[in-house]
Write an enzyme that holds these catalytic residues in place. Sequence first.
Site, mmCIF file in Angstrom:
data_model
loop_
_atom_site.group_PDB
_atom_site.id
_atom_site.type_symbol
_atom_site.label_atom_id
_atom_site.label_comp_id
_atom_site.label_asym_id
_atom_site.label_seq_id
_atom_site.Cartn_x
_atom_site.Cartn_y
_atom_site.Cartn_z
ATOM 1 N N HIS A 14 25.300 8.815 -4.173
ATOM 2 C CA HIS A 14 26.296 9.476 -5.037
ATOM 3 C C HIS A 14 27.582 9.137 -4.790
ATOM 4 O O HIS A 14 27.896 8.742 -3.660
ATOM 5 C CB HIS A 14 26.361 10.979 -4.975
ATOM 6 C CG HIS A 14 26.442 11.498 -3.699
ATOM 7 N ND1 HIS A 14 25.096 11.527 -2.582
ATOM 8 C CD2 HIS A 14 27.551 11.792 -2.987
ATOM 9 C CE1 HIS A 14 25.434 12.002 -1.429
ATOM 10 N NE2 HIS A 14 27.035 12.251 -1.564
ATOM 11 N N ASN A 21 29.524 8.093 1.067
ATOM 12 C CA ASN A 21 29.162 8.172 2.456
ATOM 13 C C ASN A 21 27.741 7.779 2.685
ATOM 14 O O ASN A 21 26.675 8.300 2.076
ATOM 15 C CB ASN A 21 29.030 9.720 2.910
ATOM 16 C CG ASN A 21 30.607 10.361 2.852
ATOM 17 O OD1 ASN A 21 31.444 9.476 3.033
ATOM 18 N ND2 ASN A 21 30.701 11.687 2.148
ATOM 19 N N HIS A 77 16.021 8.594 -8.168
ATOM 20 C CA HIS A 77 16.356 8.920 -6.904
ATOM 21 C C HIS A 77 16.483 7.535 -6.260
ATOM 22 O O HIS A 77 15.553 6.693 -6.269
ATOM 23 C CB HIS A 77 15.262 9.723 -6.223
ATOM 24 C CG HIS A 77 15.508 10.000 -4.975
ATOM 25 N ND1 HIS A 77 16.197 11.055 -4.408
ATOM 26 C CD2 HIS A 77 15.070 9.234 -3.819
ATOM 27 C CE1 HIS A 77 16.044 11.105 -3.349
ATOM 28 N NE2 HIS A 77 15.462 10.033 -2.614
ATOM 29 N N HIS A 113 20.681 11.208 -1.817
ATOM 30 C CA HIS A 113 20.546 10.694 -2.974
ATOM 31 C C HIS A 113 21.764 10.130 -3.383
ATOM 32 O O HIS A 113 22.736 10.856 -3.296
ATOM 33 C CB HIS A 113 20.161 11.759 -3.966
ATOM 34 C CG HIS A 113 19.982 11.465 -5.249
ATOM 35 N ND1 HIS A 113 18.875 11.995 -6.244
ATOM 36 C CD2 HIS A 113 20.726 10.747 -6.374
ATOM 37 C CE1 HIS A 113 19.084 11.504 -7.543
ATOM 38 N NE2 HIS A 113 20.225 10.751 -7.709
#
Length: 114
Positions: A102, A89, A48, A100
Amino acid sequence: MSESDCIFCKIARGEMDAEVVHDEDDVLAFNDRNSKAPVHVLVIPRQHVTNLEEIGDLPDAVMKRLFEVASAVAEKLGVTEGGYAVRVNNGRDAGQEVFHLHLHVMGGRKLGMP
Ligand code: 5GP
Ligand code: ZN
């Protein structure tokens, strides 16, 4: 956002379902549940980290691997030749919804800048 509440951590731990397209020790890729292109896959580190501001917490090899998996997923889903976008983003103005880190891998149609 703690790891116990994080939906992508839950997917990484197998506690929530996802359509997995690539699975390995440190990186997981699965279809976005609300796809915005014929191919729309999310590539995440299993560890994470919230966003790019925390990228120093990820081992360099995992950071590199995220992009290698993005490329492998594009190849697997047949969009390498046509091309694809890889997008992060990051934060409120970019519309980040899941905190988290990505990569969005999107292809199968023409994609412009927003
Ligand atoms: P972002 O945070 O980069 O703006 O977008 C998060 C993305 O995650 C969105 O495209 C959304 O559709 C996707 N998403 C949110 N929750 C889930 C989920 O539980 N499962 C899957 N497969 N995708 C999700
Ligand atoms: Zn998480």
